[in-house]
Write an enzyme that holds these catalytic residues in place. Sequence first.
Site, PDB file in Angstrom:
ATOM      1  N   CYS A   1     -22.729 -55.751  46.917  1.00  0.00           N
ATOM      2  CA  CYS A   1     -22.833 -57.007  46.055  1.00  0.00           C
ATOM      3  C   CYS A   1     -23.971 -57.915  46.708  1.00  0.00           C
ATOM      4  O   CYS A   1     -23.957 -57.998  47.855  1.00  0.00           O
ATOM      5  CB  CYS A   1     -21.608 -57.861  46.061  1.00  0.00           C
ATOM      6  SG  CYS A   1     -20.246 -56.765  44.954  1.00  0.00           S
TER       7      CYS A   1
ATOM      8  N   GLY B   1     -26.831 -54.889  44.088  1.00  0.00           N
ATOM      9  CA  GLY B   1     -25.732 -54.248  43.122  1.00  0.00           C
ATOM     10  C   GLY B   1     -26.248 -54.337  41.678  1.00  0.00           C
ATOM     11  O   GLY B   1     -26.997 -55.364  41.145  1.00  0.00           O
TER      12      GLY B   1
ATOM     13  N   ASN C   1     -18.597 -60.892  47.952  1.00  0.00           N
ATOM     14  CA  ASN C   1     -19.378 -59.701  48.623  1.00  0.00           C
ATOM     15  C   ASN C   1     -18.475 -58.965  49.823  1.00  0.00           C
ATOM     16  O   ASN C   1     -18.319 -59.922  50.596  1.00  0.00           O
ATOM     17  CB  ASN C   1     -20.687 -60.240  48.620  1.00  0.00           C
ATOM     18  CG  ASN C   1     -21.592 -59.075  49.688  1.00  0.00           C
ATOM     19  OD1 ASN C   1     -21.114 -58.027  49.787  1.00  0.00           O
ATOM     20  ND2 ASN C   1     -22.709 -59.590  50.601  1.00  0.00           N
ATOM     21  N   GLY C   2     -18.227 -57.984  49.657  1.00  0.00           N
ATOM     22  CA  GLY C   2     -17.587 -57.215  50.937  1.00  0.00           C
ATOM     23  C   GLY C   2     -16.262 -56.727  50.323  1.00  0.00           C
ATOM     24  O   GLY C   2     -15.984 -56.325  49.521  1.00  0.00           O
TER      25      GLY C   2
ATOM     26  N   CYS D   1     -23.938 -55.997  59.616  1.00  0.00           N
ATOM     27  CA  CYS D   1     -24.212 -54.691  59.349  1.00  0.00           C
ATOM     28  C   CYS D   1     -25.839 -54.216  59.625  1.00  0.00           C
ATOM     29  O   CYS D   1     -26.576 -54.621  59.293  1.00  0.00           O
ATOM     30  CB  CYS D   1     -23.917 -54.519  57.968  1.00  0.00           C
ATOM     31  SG  CYS D   1     -24.442 -52.907  57.209  1.00  0.00           S
TER      32      CYS D   1
ATOM     33  N   TYR E   1     -31.879 -50.263  55.754  1.00  0.00           N
ATOM     34  CA  TYR E   1     -32.017 -50.126  54.401  1.00  0.00           C
ATOM     35  C   TYR E   1     -31.677 -51.057  53.441  1.00  0.00           C
ATOM     36  O   TYR E   1     -32.354 -51.115  52.084  1.00  0.00           O
ATOM     37  CB  TYR E   1     -31.278 -48.715  54.431  1.00  0.00           C
ATOM     38  CG  TYR E   1     -30.949 -48.217  52.814  1.00  0.00           C
ATOM     39  CD1 TYR E   1     -32.307 -47.875  51.992  1.00  0.00           C
ATOM     40  CD2 TYR E   1     -29.886 -48.134  52.112  1.00  0.00           C
ATOM     41  CE1 TYR E   1     -31.966 -47.671  50.568  1.00  0.00           C
ATOM     42  CE2 TYR E   1     -29.610 -47.923  50.774  1.00  0.00           C
ATOM     43  CZ  TYR E   1     -30.712 -47.330  49.993  1.00  0.00           C
ATOM     44  OH  TYR E   1     -30.438 -47.217  48.779  1.00  0.00           O
TER      45      TYR E   1
ATOM     46  N   SER F   1     -37.901 -47.738  50.400  1.00  0.00           N
ATOM     47  CA  SER F   1     -37.299 -48.478  51.587  1.00  0.00           C
ATOM     48  C   SER F   1     -37.903 -47.660  52.953  1.00  0.00           C
ATOM     49  O   SER F   1     -37.751 -48.181  53.874  1.00  0.00           O
ATOM     50  CB  SER F   1     -35.837 -48.068  51.480  1.00  0.00           C
ATOM     51  OG  SER F   1     -35.250 -46.892  51.439  1.00  0.00           O
TER      52      SER F   1
ATOM     53  N   ASP G   1     -37.796 -40.822  56.329  1.00  0.00           N
ATOM     54  CA  ASP G   1     -36.890 -41.276  55.465  1.00  0.00           C
ATOM     55  C   ASP G   1     -35.765 -42.284  56.507  1.00  0.00           C
ATOM     56  O   ASP G   1     -35.973 -41.985  57.689  1.00  0.00           O
ATOM     57  CB  ASP G   1     -35.900 -40.356  54.862  1.00  0.00           C
ATOM     58  CG  ASP G   1     -35.182 -40.734  53.786  1.00  0.00           C
ATOM     59  OD1 ASP G   1     -35.475 -41.889  53.312  1.00  0.00           O
ATOM     60  OD2 ASP G   1     -34.455 -39.927  53.035  1.00  0.00           O
ATOM     61  N   ASP G   2     -35.149 -43.257  55.905  1.00  0.00           N
ATOM     62  CA  ASP G   2     -34.327 -44.280  56.668  1.00  0.00           C
ATOM     63  C   ASP G   2     -33.200 -43.962  57.126  1.00  0.00           C
ATOM     64  O   ASP G   2     -32.498 -44.471  58.133  1.00  0.00           O
ATOM     65  CB  ASP G   2     -34.267 -45.618  55.873  1.00  0.00           C
ATOM     66  CG  ASP G   2     -33.911 -45.409  54.628  1.00  0.00           C
ATOM     67  OD1 ASP G   2     -32.704 -44.949  54.375  1.00  0.00           O
ATOM     68  OD2 ASP G   2     -34.718 -45.775  53.585  1.00  0.00           O
TER      69      ASP G   2
ATOM     70  N   CYS H   1     -17.621 -46.060  56.561  1.00  0.00           N
ATOM     71  CA  CYS H   1     -17.614 -47.599  56.770  1.00  0.00           C
ATOM     72  C   CYS H   1     -16.362 -47.901  56.053  1.00  0.00           C
ATOM     73  O   CYS H   1     -15.917 -47.692  55.092  1.00  0.00           O
ATOM     74  CB  CYS H   1     -18.759 -48.078  56.034  1.00  0.00           C
ATOM     75  SG  CYS H   1     -18.874 -50.105  56.068  1.00  0.00           S
TER      76      CYS H   1
ATOM     77  N   CYS I   1     -22.933 -54.462  63.820  1.00  0.00           N
ATOM     78  CA  CYS I   1     -21.763 -53.384  63.576  1.00  0.00           C
ATOM     79  C   CYS I   1     -22.887 -52.058  63.582  1.00  0.00           C
ATOM     80  O   CYS I   1     -23.714 -52.087  62.707  1.00  0.00           O
ATOM     81  CB  CYS I   1     -20.915 -53.592  62.320  1.00  0.00           C
ATOM     82  SG  CYS I   1     -20.115 -52.284  62.131  1.00  0.00           S
TER      83      CYS I   1
ATOM     84  N   CYS J   1     -20.788 -47.017  61.870  1.00  0.00           N
ATOM     85  CA  CYS J   1     -20.850 -45.566  61.094  1.00  0.00           C
ATOM     86  C   CYS J   1     -21.875 -44.624  61.729  1.00  0.00           C
ATOM     87  O   CYS J   1     -21.968 -43.512  61.613  1.00  0.00           O
ATOM     88  CB  CYS J   1     -21.286 -45.904  59.672  1.00  0.00           C
ATOM     89  SG  CYS J   1     -22.672 -46.619  59.521  1.00  0.00           S
TER      90      CYS J   1
HETATM   91 FE1  SF4 Z   1     -22.642 -51.442  58.147  1.00  0.00          FE
HETATM   92 FE2  SF4 Z   1     -21.952 -48.697  59.219  1.00  0.00          FE
HETATM   93 FE3  SF4 Z   1     -20.868 -50.951  60.080  1.00  0.00          FE
HETATM   94 FE4  SF4 Z   1     -20.336 -50.316  57.656  1.00  0.00          FE
HETATM   95  S1  SF4 Z   1     -19.662 -49.589  59.444  1.00  0.00           S
HETATM   96  S2  SF4 Z   1     -20.755 -52.550  58.374  1.00  0.00           S
HETATM   97  S3  SF4 Z   1     -22.549 -49.484  56.834  1.00  0.00           S
HETATM   98  S4  SF4 Z   1     -23.076 -50.567  60.281  1.00  0.00           S
END
Ligand code: SF4
Length: 464
Positions: free
Chosen positions: A15, A42, A120-121, A255, A261, A302, A364-365, A401, A452, A455
């Site tokens: 979002c 989104g 958003n989130g 993130c 991306y 991207s 690719d990203d 995630c 973060c 992932c």
């Molecule tokens: Fe972003 Fe990955 Fe963290 Fe989710 S887990 S917020 S996609 S870095």
Amino acid sequence: MHHGVAPTGKLREACGVCGGFADDQPLAFMTCFALYALQHRGQESAGITAGPGEGRKMWTKRGLGLVSEVFPDTADLKGIVCKMAIGHVRYPYDADGRDFENSQPLKLRYRHGELAIAHNGHLLNARELREELECQGAIFQTDTDSELLAHMIARQGSESLEEALAEVVPRLKGAFAFVLTDGHKVIGLRDGNGFRPLSLASFTDGGYFVASETCAFDTIGATYIRDIEPGEMVILDEEGVHSRQAVESPSTNLCIFEYIYFARPDSNLQGRNVHLVRRELGRRLAREHPVEADIVSGVPDSSIAAASGFAEEAGLPYEMGLVKNRYIGRTFIKPTQKMREEGVDLKLNAVKKIVEGKRVVLVDDSIVRGTTSLKLIRIMKRAGATEVHLRISSPPVTGSCYYGIDTPDKQDLIAHKRSPAEISEMISADSIGFLSLDQVKGAVDLPEDVFCTACFSGDYPVEP
Ligand code: SF4
């Protein structure tokens, strides 16, 4: 709860939000423009709440589809001259995401008047909070976090929205950015862990605007001031802008996928331009995983910046080996089995004259399931590429995630329990190279570790 990735094979953003306060401006119209700039965040639904107008009621329009589908005639919006507006574009996080009921902003009436919320989130403790409220007799109409927040605000009892939020926000756990209005002020707030971005801008002739990404400010002629801090509430009203910290000991865990991306290349996050970061990712990728080749191509759109950085660093020509059909949009047409076997794709096509007889570095990203990469390599080889070396400007995605980005279950991630060599073989690449996490962080080049990266690293900043 995770329900896979978009047909493009990418992770999906969850979002975009925006909103502003200004004296007698066509704010609904401007918010619509800001939503156009946030459309990449989104595409399932869009909505605007503006006002209050005559009789002090707020005006809301929301619906399923792109901004241009929900607001086909912006002339209507120009007529709404008001002080406040908020807007929202949405990707469904859950299976019921396509319901109109879940489109936003959510507008409702409570004892202090009207309230509209765009969100958003993802709240990690939504279920507990919801159960608690249901035990107290609350009835929910949607499964959105916005409605949950609305109930919490309504029950908190404070007359002032700001006071109510100051009490409620510390109880929310997760990754979120909210923009709200009660018809007196607009409030933008960011979660205490700083997962999702939100920035502040001003208008030259007075007034302020907040948005998920700074590209929205350029579109409406607003001037970027700063990023909103984790756990911070910014209050936009008659007196201008003021701020308040709603969370004790906040931290920043933006993130990292925003840089890789999600965000638009013309946006800046934490003072870093997204396009320039991506080009630097490409340069570092060329240094970390060099390969003998003739040309470099990027997967549009991207990965173009990373591919150009790769080419520059490797001293190879950057060529447009793949072309994207921009008009397919969200259409999801399945080709016949025969077409699929022949490697046709509606969205991407290889430029035969460019790749024929060449050893291609394809940048690719990210790789999520790997199905897209397999398809792209087939397309390139079918067009005559002699070798395809896949270079990814991020590390292997090995975990889901839990912070609002739609990822497949772990076992559906191609990098789950597979080495790069195994992945390369699965997608029939001649070689593969992933950019290491340290290099990704180095490319963003911030003094502290403020991301973060869960992932990729499995290091979850907030317990899921
Ligand atoms: Fe972003 Fe990955 Fe963290 Fe989710 S887990 S917020 S996609 S870095």
